[in-house]
Design a protein around this motif. Structure first.
Motif, mmCIF file in Angstrom:
data_model
loop_
_atom_site.group_PDB
_atom_site.id
_atom_site.type_symbol
_atom_site.label_atom_id
_atom_site.label_comp_id
_atom_site.label_asym_id
_atom_site.label_seq_id
_atom_site.Cartn_x
_atom_site.Cartn_y
_atom_site.Cartn_z
ATOM 1 N N GLU A 119 0.781 -1.225 -0.052
ATOM 2 C CA GLU A 119 -0.040 -0.105 0.060
ATOM 3 C C GLU A 119 0.765 1.275 -0.010
ATOM 4 O O GLU A 119 0.611 2.175 -0.842
ATOM 5 C CB GLU A 119 -0.903 -0.086 1.225
ATOM 6 C CG GLU A 119 -1.816 1.290 1.332
ATOM 7 C CD GLU A 119 -2.724 1.340 2.616
ATOM 8 O OE1 GLU A 119 -2.736 0.300 3.208
ATOM 9 O OE2 GLU A 119 -3.237 2.336 2.803
ATOM 10 N N ASP A 171 -9.543 4.720 -1.447
ATOM 11 C CA ASP A 171 -9.441 3.327 -1.801
ATOM 12 C C ASP A 171 -10.587 2.782 -2.471
ATOM 13 O O ASP A 171 -11.824 3.347 -2.202
ATOM 14 C CB ASP A 171 -9.514 2.497 -0.592
ATOM 15 C CG ASP A 171 -9.235 0.922 -0.768
ATOM 16 O OD1 ASP A 171 -10.023 0.310 -1.469
ATOM 17 O OD2 ASP A 171 -8.225 0.473 -0.098
ATOM 18 N N ARG A 172 -10.473 2.249 -3.626
ATOM 19 C CA ARG A 172 -11.710 1.955 -4.399
ATOM 20 C C ARG A 172 -11.645 0.354 -4.944
ATOM 21 O O ARG A 172 -10.801 0.052 -5.703
ATOM 22 C CB ARG A 172 -11.283 2.822 -5.749
ATOM 23 C CG ARG A 172 -11.765 4.388 -5.790
ATOM 24 C CD ARG A 172 -13.418 4.615 -6.351
ATOM 25 N NE ARG A 172 -13.300 4.287 -7.744
ATOM 26 C CZ ARG A 172 -14.483 4.608 -8.493
ATOM 27 N NH1 ARG A 172 -15.737 4.867 -7.823
ATOM 28 N NH2 ARG A 172 -14.436 4.205 -9.781
ATOM 29 N N ASP A 173 -12.436 -0.383 -4.158
ATOM 30 C CA ASP A 173 -12.273 -1.780 -4.195
ATOM 31 C C ASP A 173 -11.064 -2.311 -4.238
ATOM 32 O O ASP A 173 -10.588 -3.133 -5.123
ATOM 33 C CB ASP A 173 -12.989 -2.158 -5.719
ATOM 34 C CG ASP A 173 -14.355 -1.671 -5.685
ATOM 35 O OD1 ASP A 173 -15.060 -1.580 -4.768
ATOM 36 O OD2 ASP A 173 -14.869 -1.557 -6.802
ATOM 37 N N GLY A 174 -10.270 -2.043 -3.225
ATOM 38 C CA GLY A 174 -8.861 -2.495 -3.112
ATOM 39 C C GLY A 174 -7.775 -1.787 -3.867
ATOM 40 O O GLY A 174 -6.759 -2.294 -3.814
ATOM 41 N N ARG A 175 -8.203 -0.672 -4.705
ATOM 42 C CA ARG A 175 -7.312 -0.225 -5.546
ATOM 43 C C ARG A 175 -7.325 1.230 -5.160
ATOM 44 O O ARG A 175 -8.099 1.918 -4.548
ATOM 45 C CB ARG A 175 -7.484 -0.330 -7.069
ATOM 46 C CG ARG A 175 -7.359 -1.577 -7.460
ATOM 47 C CD ARG A 175 -8.033 -1.491 -8.879
ATOM 48 N NE ARG A 175 -7.935 -3.188 -9.070
ATOM 49 C CZ ARG A 175 -8.264 -3.458 -10.466
ATOM 50 N NH1 ARG A 175 -8.193 -2.691 -11.349
ATOM 51 N NH2 ARG A 175 -8.256 -4.652 -10.533
ATOM 52 N N LEU A 176 -6.147 1.880 -5.283
ATOM 53 C CA LEU A 176 -5.895 3.413 -4.862
ATOM 54 C C LEU A 176 -6.419 4.260 -5.930
ATOM 55 O O LEU A 176 -6.073 4.233 -7.242
ATOM 56 C CB LEU A 176 -4.469 3.474 -4.632
ATOM 57 C CG LEU A 176 -4.023 3.192 -3.249
ATOM 58 C CD1 LEU A 176 -2.492 3.301 -2.814
ATOM 59 C CD2 LEU A 176 -4.771 3.554 -2.130
ATOM 60 N N SER A 177 -7.117 5.252 -5.587
ATOM 61 C CA SER A 177 -7.499 6.472 -6.535
ATOM 62 C C SER A 177 -7.227 7.663 -5.629
ATOM 63 O O SER A 177 -7.025 7.673 -4.765
ATOM 64 C CB SER A 177 -8.654 6.291 -7.055
ATOM 65 O OG SER A 177 -8.850 7.401 -7.776
#
Lengths: 704, 178
Positions: free
Chosen positions: B31, B145-151
């Motif tokens: 992360e 955090d967008r569904d486990g991805r970073l934005s």
């Protein structure tokens, strides 16, 4: 070996001064000979440190970074791991590092699942007991499309050849999922989720050869369709070699050659809209040895060398519209065609499924989800001597409502819901659940749930006929004449009802540190109306056992998963499952084989340890050890005989991955390394005991 | 089969022994490695006013408890706009915060957020944080955090008010632009 090369430090990394200094100081006070060894060691250590400390993401552009899944670390950010359920997520990285080449093999990474390979193209995959080729208490969905076959209630794993590189993640939910997914998610649901098209841009070519997995090839190309839409196409072909017969050591004649092709398109046209259109076509040509193979002509079982031809296709569309304020509508529709032509099953299913869902907020603290669905299943069957099923045209209507109530802000949630289904076999079915999630502090969550789920009858259980054995006895009234011949069959019973579970679960998730987490789930399942077969009341030459809901009992146990990233170059995942099943057969049923077969087919303990070691920036070693407790299976050539024991066993898989650059990946893998062959399960029907051979393969993956 | 049970026990023991060896669990590596790389990208898609352009080095600061740990290793060898990066850790806003061009605000500063942002108001400092509500509070970049991805969310109004320009391609990638 992975020693530093001259000029190694130049490429953008300055080793921490302290480490260099440490090595220098040591070398100052020891003799030259030892110094050489220490220098070598220091070089290795510092090189390892380099692998440890340089941040490999620094060179990525923003598009790449936005596609990195950080889920494994921030599990709590994942909606599913906040769920009050026993969830285990198998990530793309887990799949890549495991060296598995099929979806069911990948599932063995999850706790609570019993994954046993019956032959090259058959598996028994079950959750919390009830194993079998026709393991019927576990629902499996690929991108929301059910692959649970209504013929015998189970999954034909040989035709689920999703390209593994395109799998985003596999969510394994143990426990009852009836409220969310409907009937047959009695002891769990598996969601195989493929990547969005925008995450699979560019070309990928994979080619592999091996001893068991003799050929593994795949190609995929992803491109941009417009400013707001992406697409991909893929093709896979595999060749699995045959294994070894347990009893004779001969060839098990179970080779299999599946091929699958498909596409996926995803678009985000704006205004909160999102759509997906995807489809697959597949064919698996394989061999199988059918034993015992009963014919009308003889009472002696034959062995049949048979060919399997299984093919089909599907098309799925999903459209979602966000309406603001947490409101959204999702519509999903799919069509699925599945055909199978072999000695036992000659069948074709056409399924149409429509599903509408609406989410909304109710005040500040409630999230309401409601949905309705319709499914039409057309099944047509050619009668074989082994199995006879009538053609069917069935409809399923469903509706569900779920309310998530945040009782204490960010601390306590209560989720209440139920699914209602109407099917053509048992009529109305309710599957309610209540779940509580409590986060007493950051990094800690406790949950508990109570749920009811059902397994609706398979076609065979109400209307089918299965030939189980044939026999002969001397004619009592004419002993010198030809003997009398009879057939033992399992026959459908229109009164056969749904199997029921009332499941009570509780669990605790603890993110001890950023690198260490634990997940514990405990369960108590109360089963009722479980299927068995009842002998006929009046003796006759042809013995027809009838399917009845004649067993009840309970199953309890726990599952533990621990995830530990010990170092940036070293990680471990441990899974442990304990299960105890206790079933009793209704005395009225008077069945000899009884409930012990179900109990004995489930291992009491299972242990798995996976470790991944980054040896150098471009070399990774992965190890996976599994232990499965002893089980017993049905002797298919002597149905009423004693169960055949299978001793506890260990499996070891290992692989080495070399990634010299971003485009190329080379893997050398070994599966089942410690045994030359391992009997994992005895199929309850027609597959002779088969030992799964040790396999070694190599593959090259090229992305460009 | 005792031999196989033994192997299982051995595997378990190995796991536990290794558990004892490691003294310190490392920071949430993926992360923050990814977040560190995002910092570079944010800086590369932003432009500072003339006054800041004259500085010889690009000061990248971490304020408060450092969540990155080893994830920032190697970042000083990278360049932003042809300038070498100078990595600084600030214990408080009083430690020369005005010399920072990119400022990551650690979660430990959540309570001081209002004071920090008012101290640097109007100065050409690109602020980044994973504190929830950071952009709304007047920070420029907030990780999401967008569904486990970073934005990320961009407060472009604030960026403009501080004399900075954020490129349109970055604004397009944001989940939300304020």
């Amino acid at each position: 070996m992975f020693f530093a090369r001259p000029g190694h430090w130049a490429d953008g990394f300055v080793p921490p001064a302290g480490r260099f200094l440490g090595c220098g100081v040591i070398m100052d006070w020891i003799d030259h000979k030892t110094a050489a060894a220490v220098a070598l060691l220091c070089v290795v250590v510092v090189d390892m440190a380099r692998a440890t400390e340089s941040n490999e993401y620094l060179d990525m552009d923003i598009g790449q970074l936005m596609n990195v899944t950080v889920t494994s670390v921030t599990k709590k950010a994942q909606p599913l791991s906040d769920a009050a359920a026993a969830v285990f997520v198998i990530t793309q990285e887990d799949i890549r590092r495991s060296g598995v080449t099929t979806v069911p093999d990948a599932l063995a990474m999850a706790p609570g699942l019993q994954v046993a390979k019956i032959s090259a193209s058959k598996w028994s995959v079950s959750s919390r007991g009830f194993a079998g080729l026709t393991s019927n208490k576990l629902l499996v969905l690929i991108d929301g499309r059910s692959v649970y076959s209504p013929a015998h209630s189970g999954v034909f794993w040989d035709t689920q050849n999703v390209m593994l590189e395109d799998v985003e993640r596999i969510e394994v939910v143990r426990g009852s999922g009836g409220t969310l997914w409907g009937a047959n998610a009695v002891n769990g649901a598996i969601n195989i989720i493929t990547k969005k098209a925008e995450d699979t841009q560019g070309a990928l070519v994979r080619a592999g050869v091996g001893s068991q997995h003799t050929s593994s090839s795949a190609a995929r190309y992803g491109g941009k369709i417009s400013d707001v839409a992406y697409g991909r196409l893929y093709l896979t072909y595999d060749d699995h070699a045959s294994n070894t017969l347990h009893q004779t050591g001969g060839d098990a004649d179970d080779s299999s050659q599946p091929m699958q092709t498909g596409f996926r398109m995803d678009g985000k046209p704006g205004n909160g809209q999102e759509w997906t259109l995807q489809g697959d076509m597949y064919e698996n040509n394989g061999d199988q040895l059918v034993f015992p193979y009963w014919t009308a002509e003889s009472v002696v079982p034959a062995a049949l060398f048979d060919e399997i031809d299984a093919k089909g296709g599907n098309l799925l569309g999903r459209w979602r519209q966000e309406l603001g304020d947490g409101k959204a509508v999702t519509f999903k529709a799919y069509y699925d065609n599945a055909q199978r032509d072999e000695a036992i099953y000659k069948l074709q299913f056409d399924t149409l499924d429509l599903d509408l869902q609406y989410e909304t907020k109710l005040g500040q603290r409630q999230n309401l989800t409601m949905g309705t669905g319709y499914r039409s299943v057309q099944g047509s069957f050619d009668r074989t001597f082994q199995i006879s099923l009538p053609d069917r045209s069935d409809s399923l209507y469903s509706a569900f409502l779920q309310d998530e109530i945040n009782i204490l802000a960010d601390r306590l949630w209560l989720t209440l819901g139920s699914k209602y289904e109407h099917n053509d076999y048992t009529g109305s079915e309710w599957q309610p659940s209540a779940k509580l999630l409590w986060k007493p502090a950051d990094r800690h969550s406790l949950w508990a749930s109570a749920a009811r789920a059902v397994r609706t009858p398979a076609i065979v259980e109400q209307y089918g006929r299965l030939t189980m054995a044939r026999y002969s006895i001397p004619n009592p009234s004419f002993p010198a004449g030809p003997p009398l011949e009879g057939t033992v069959s399992f026959v459908g019973n229109p009164d056969f009802d749904s199997e029921i579970v009332n499941a009570y679960e509780t669990g605790y998730r603890w993110q001890a540190t950023d690198a260490l987490s634990f997940d514990l789930a405990l369960f108590y399942n109360d089963y009722d109306e479980i299927y068995t077969v009842k002998p006929p009341a009046t003796p006759s030459l042809d013995v027809d056992y009838e399917f009845v809901n004649g067993q009840s009992g309970h199953g309890d146990g726990f599952e533990l998963a621990a995830d530990w990233k010990a170092r940036s170059w070293l990680s471990f995942i441990l899974t442990y499952s304990y299960l105890q099943l206790d079933l009793t057969t209704d005395p009225m049923v008077d069945n000899h084989s009884g409930s012990s077969l179900v109990e004995d087919a489930a291992p009491q303990q299972q242990l798995g340890i996976r470790s991944s070691i980054l040896l150098a920036p471009d070399w990774r070693l992965n190890l996976w050890g599994r232990y499965v407790d002893d089980i017993a299976g049905r002797n298919s050539s002597d149905l009423l005989g004693q169960p055949v024991p299978i001793d506890a066993y260990c499996l070891l898989d290992a692989n080495l991955i070399w990634t010299p650059n971003k485009q190329l990946e080379v893997m050398l893998a070994g599966q089942n390394l410690t045994n030359s062959g391992q009997l994992q399960y005895l199929s309850e029907y027609s597959t002779p005991a088969t030992e799964i051979d040790r396999g070694v393969y190599g593959k090259v993956t090229w992305r460009f | 089969m005792p031999g196989k049970r033994f192997m299982a026990v051995l595997l378990a023991a190995l796991f536990l022994v290794l558990g004892g060896v490691v003294v310190r669990a490392e920071q949430g590596e993926v992360e923050y490695k990814v977040k560190a790389a995002f910092l570079l990208n944010f800086a590369r898609f932003a432009a500072w006013p003339e006054s800041a352009a004259a500085e010889p080095r690009f000061a990248l600061c971490v304020l408060g408890d450092d969540p990155f740990g080893p994830a920032l290793a190697g970042i000083e060898s990278k360049e932003i706009g042809g300038k070498a990066i100078l990595l600084r850790h600030l214990a408080s806003a009083a430690d020369g915060i005005d010399q920072c061009r990119l400022l990551f605000v650690g979660k430990s500063e959540q309570g001081n957020l209002g004071r920090i942002l008012s101290t640097i108001a109007g100065q050409p400092i690109l602020t980044v944080s994973d504190i929830e509500g950071f952009a709304k509070a007047g920070g420029v970049f907030e990780f999401k955090d967008r569904d486990g991805r970073l934005s990320f969310i961009i407060n472009n109004t604030k960026a403009k008010a501080s004399g900075m320009h954020i490129s349109a391609s970055l604004l397009n990638l944001a989940v939300e632009v304020l």
